[in-house]
Enzyme design. Structure first.
Site, PDB file in Angstrom:
ATOM      1  N   CYS A  82     -37.076  54.474 -44.667  1.00  0.00           N
ATOM      2  CA  CYS A  82     -37.836  54.874 -46.233  1.00  0.00           C
ATOM      3  C   CYS A  82     -38.916  54.154 -46.380  1.00  0.00           C
ATOM      4  O   CYS A  82     -39.788  54.524 -46.990  1.00  0.00           O
ATOM      5  CB  CYS A  82     -36.602  54.571 -47.121  1.00  0.00           C
ATOM      6  SG  CYS A  82     -35.294  55.643 -46.737  1.00  0.00           S
ATOM      7  N   HIS A 325     -37.609  62.094 -53.263  1.00  0.00           N
ATOM      8  CA  HIS A 325     -37.812  61.126 -51.955  1.00  0.00           C
ATOM      9  C   HIS A 325     -37.786  61.745 -50.729  1.00  0.00           C
ATOM     10  O   HIS A 325     -36.853  61.847 -49.898  1.00  0.00           O
ATOM     11  CB  HIS A 325     -36.167  60.219 -52.212  1.00  0.00           C
ATOM     12  CG  HIS A 325     -36.424  59.014 -51.164  1.00  0.00           C
ATOM     13  ND1 HIS A 325     -37.469  58.445 -50.790  1.00  0.00           N
ATOM     14  CD2 HIS A 325     -35.237  58.581 -50.571  1.00  0.00           C
ATOM     15  CE1 HIS A 325     -37.230  57.680 -49.864  1.00  0.00           C
ATOM     16  NE2 HIS A 325     -35.862  57.531 -49.621  1.00  0.00           N
TER      17      HIS A 325
END
Length: 378
Positions: A82, A325
């Site tokens: 991420c 996200h």
């Protein structure tokens, strides 16, 4: 001496998108190049985590350079779970600072909604150590951060409502963000009664599966938003090796590097974009970044210290929880929001913002990247 500055930004809307991963990447990048005045680009860096697993598209750096007609310049894809976008940005910044390049296009992208939830979950779990016994037990990221949240509540006297307050604040900000995945108003009760995911986290405590892209042009330039510093650290990917579940040491170390390089402290920061993949990670991040004392992050949120009118507004974009996200795009999207804040053109603009911070996390703390930025003339 010329600084390293963000001179152009671009981003797509986040959410469920019909476009391909390549199309999203090109869209955001063209915006950034146009905003920067189309300088001669010396290199391309693309942050991406799941392109191969979910879209059968790797070599995204070369693909982007070719699609944009940038010529046979150096190009690469950067993977850091991420934190892929934040790490890609850091690599570009360091190479410009070292004199290797004058202008670099840095983009991040992810396409995640084109497959079923189980497939996405299994792919995301590659950000854990697949050869560990933890992986064999079926531990997932919601499971990990659910355990962290339970421990936080037990140790510090927080309540589940304080997790919900994080999600509520970030949704409030997302309502004014035209690219946010979720813009519908919610109540604290909506968060508290949402579908359970892993106790005590509920659906609105968790960032969603998203598609999207973001891009910036970094240049050696006196104009634009100046990059003041860049810090990065790593940590164990295994829960059993974490000394303290309530710490994300990599974030603390990366922040200390960035503060020291810039000669600043948390008290100097006017606006923050941080990695709220779950509501609990925002509470821990504001503590690791120095915006609240250890174990007091929940009190800062309860007192409104992390929004307009408080000490420092956090996640004015809506954060990962509500903006969305798309993993590889997240770190760049955070920087786009900070750049827009410092240029005075952001959604949920913070009056007089001159110093901004972006923090991008990978895995359960395997990577963390922190960048500090300053408004032109600061």
């Amino acid at each position: 001496m010329a600084h390293v500055s963000v001179t152009g930004t671009g981003r797509t809307a986040f959410g469920r998108r019909s476009e391909s991963i390549k199309a999203l990447l090109v869209e955001a990048s063209r915006q950034a190049l146009t905003a920067a005045g189309r300088p001669k680009i010396d290199a391309v860096f693309v942050g991406n985590f799941l392109g191969g697993a979910l879209s059968q598209q790797e070599i995204l750096g070369a693909i982007l350079a070719n699609e944009l007609g940038l010529g046979p310049i150096p190009a690469m894809k950067v993977e850091g779970a991420c934190a892929s976008g934040g790490i890609a940005f850091r690599q570009a910044y360091q190479l410009i600072k070292a004199g290797e390049y004058n202008a670099v296009l840095v983009a991040g992208v992810e396409k995640m909604t084109n497959v079923d939830t189980e497939t996405v979950t299994n792919a995301i779990n590659a950000a854990m150590d697949a050869e560990s016994n933890e992986s064999a037990t079926g531990l997932t990221f919601p499971g990990y951060f659910g355990a962290v949240a339970n421990r936080y509540i037990h140790e510090y006297g927080a309540q589940r409502k304080h997790l919900a307050m994080v999600a509520l604040k970030n949704r409030m900000y997302a309502q004014a963000n035209p690219i946010a995945q979720f813009q519908k108003a919610i109540s604290l009760e909506d968060v508290l009664t949402a579908r359970p995911v892993t106790d005590p986290l509920r659906l609105l405590d968790c960032s969603p599966i998203s598609d999207g892209a973001a891009a910036v042009v970094l240049q050696k330039s006196e104009s634009g938003v100046r990059v003041l510093s860049s810090g990065q650290a790593s940590g164990t990917p295994l829960m059993q090796e974490v000394g303290n579940l309530l710490r994300i040491e990599a974030t603390h170390r990366a922040a200390q590097q960035a503060y020291a390089q810039a000669g600043l402290g948390p008290e100097d920061v006017d606006v923050v974009e941080l990695h709220d993949c779950f509501s609990i990670t925002e509470l821990i991040a504001i503590e690791e970044l120095g915006f609240a004392d250890r174990g007091k992050g929940w009190e800062a949120v309860e007192q409104g210290l992390t929004q307009h009118g408080g000490n420092v507004p956090v996640n004015t974009s809506g954060g990962l929880l509500s903006k969305g996200h798309p993993i590889g795009a997240t770190g760049i999207a955070q920087i786009v929001q900070i750049a827009e804040q410092l240029n005075g053109i952001a959604c949920n603009q913070v009056d007089g913002a001159r110093i901004g911070l972006a923090q991008n996390l990978g895995g359960t703390g395997a990577y963390s990247v922190v960048h500090l930025f300053a408004k032109e003339g600061s």
